[in-house]
Motif scaffolding. Structure first.
Motif, PDB file in Angstrom:
ATOM      1  N   ASP A  72       0.923  -1.291   0.093  1.00 43.78           N
ATOM      2  CA  ASP A  72       0.004   0.022   0.068  1.00 43.78           C
ATOM      3  C   ASP A  72       0.812   1.259   0.106  1.00 43.78           C
ATOM      4  O   ASP A  72       0.262   2.478   0.112  1.00 43.78           O
ATOM      5  CB  ASP A  72      -0.796   0.108   1.437  1.00 43.78           C
ATOM      6  CG  ASP A  72      -1.865  -0.897   1.293  1.00 43.78           C
ATOM      7  OD1 ASP A  72      -2.295  -1.711   0.169  1.00 43.78           O
ATOM      8  OD2 ASP A  72      -2.262  -1.396   2.268  1.00 43.78           O
ATOM      9  N   ARG A  87       2.655   8.385  -0.535  1.00 46.25           N
ATOM     10  CA  ARG A  87       0.946   7.783  -0.434  1.00 46.25           C
ATOM     11  C   ARG A  87       0.997   6.585   0.034  1.00 46.25           C
ATOM     12  O   ARG A  87       1.683   5.654  -0.494  1.00 46.25           O
ATOM     13  CB  ARG A  87       0.678   7.772  -1.922  1.00 46.25           C
ATOM     14  CG  ARG A  87       0.804   9.138  -2.770  1.00 46.25           C
ATOM     15  CD  ARG A  87      -0.062   8.697  -4.171  1.00 46.25           C
ATOM     16  NE  ARG A  87       0.303  10.007  -4.946  1.00 46.25           N
ATOM     17  CZ  ARG A  87       1.339  10.041  -5.811  1.00 46.25           C
ATOM     18  NH1 ARG A  87       2.389   9.118  -5.819  1.00 46.25           N
ATOM     19  NH2 ARG A  87       1.809  11.219  -6.336  1.00 46.25           N
ATOM     20  N   THR A  89      -2.008   4.223   0.133  1.00 45.44           N
ATOM     21  CA  THR A  89      -3.601   3.639  -0.127  1.00 45.44           C
ATOM     22  C   THR A  89      -4.409   2.954   0.825  1.00 45.44           C
ATOM     23  O   THR A  89      -3.655   1.827   1.474  1.00 45.44           O
ATOM     24  CB  THR A  89      -3.317   3.149  -1.557  1.00 45.44           C
ATOM     25  OG1 THR A  89      -2.737   1.889  -1.659  1.00 45.44           O
ATOM     26  CG2 THR A  89      -2.837   3.823  -2.713  1.00 45.44           C
ATOM     27  N   LYS A  90      -5.495   2.996   1.083  1.00 44.04           N
ATOM     28  CA  LYS A  90      -6.117   2.457   2.019  1.00 44.04           C
ATOM     29  C   LYS A  90      -7.001   1.547   1.196  1.00 44.04           C
ATOM     30  O   LYS A  90      -7.416   1.724   0.128  1.00 44.04           O
ATOM     31  CB  LYS A  90      -6.969   3.337   2.963  1.00 44.04           C
ATOM     32  CG  LYS A  90      -6.256   4.273   3.571  1.00 44.04           C
ATOM     33  CD  LYS A  90      -7.068   5.253   4.319  1.00 44.04           C
ATOM     34  CE  LYS A  90      -6.013   6.354   5.144  1.00 44.04           C
ATOM     35  NZ  LYS A  90      -6.758   7.373   5.670  1.00 44.04           N
ATOM     36  N   LYS A  92     -10.102  -0.307  -0.442  1.00 48.32           N
ATOM     37  CA  LYS A  92     -11.492   0.215  -0.743  1.00 48.32           C
ATOM     38  C   LYS A  92     -12.534  -0.555   0.558  1.00 48.32           C
ATOM     39  O   LYS A  92     -12.382  -1.858   0.676  1.00 48.32           O
ATOM     40  CB  LYS A  92     -11.922  -0.264  -2.014  1.00 48.32           C
ATOM     41  CG  LYS A  92     -11.030   0.600  -2.770  1.00 48.32           C
ATOM     42  CD  LYS A  92     -11.248   0.504  -4.167  1.00 48.32           C
ATOM     43  CE  LYS A  92     -10.383   1.150  -5.389  1.00 48.32           C
ATOM     44  NZ  LYS A  92     -10.740   0.921  -6.890  1.00 48.32           N
TER      45      LYS A  92
END
Length: 101
Positions: A72, A87, A89-90, A92
């Protein structure tokens, strides 16, 4: 050697009003002290952020990378002024935790 920057800041306690001495506005004092405490925490976080960003840039140079992606996490070192973008990312919402069956 310990410097003034390394010493933790101490907060001042609230003083009681002396009888017969006109006081300030308690609401403003409360807001002012609370604001100053939060500002000081933010400044300390910024100092730590700058140090971590410097370490990340040095690591990117050490490993001859301008881009790094793993899981991530994505890091990009842009040439020129050497801007580092990080960054995370989480996942969804609604995504399955395991493999679909």
């Amino acid at each position: 050697m310990t410097t003034a920057k390394d010493k933790p800041k101490t907060t001042r306690g609230k003083q009681n009003r002396l009888p017969g001495v006109p006081g300030g506005i308690p609401e403003l004092e409360e807001c002012g002290f609370e604001y100053a405490a939060i500002r000081d925490k933010r400044q300390e976080l910024l100092r730590k952020e700058v140090e971590l960003k410097k370490r990340a840039k040095e690591a990117m140079h050490q490993h001859n990378r301008t881009h790094y992606k793993y899981g991530d996490l994505e890091m990009e070192l842009e040439p020129g002024e050497e801007t580092l973008r990080v960054r995370v990312t989480k996942p969804k919402k609604g995504a399955a935790d395991g493999p679909a069956e």
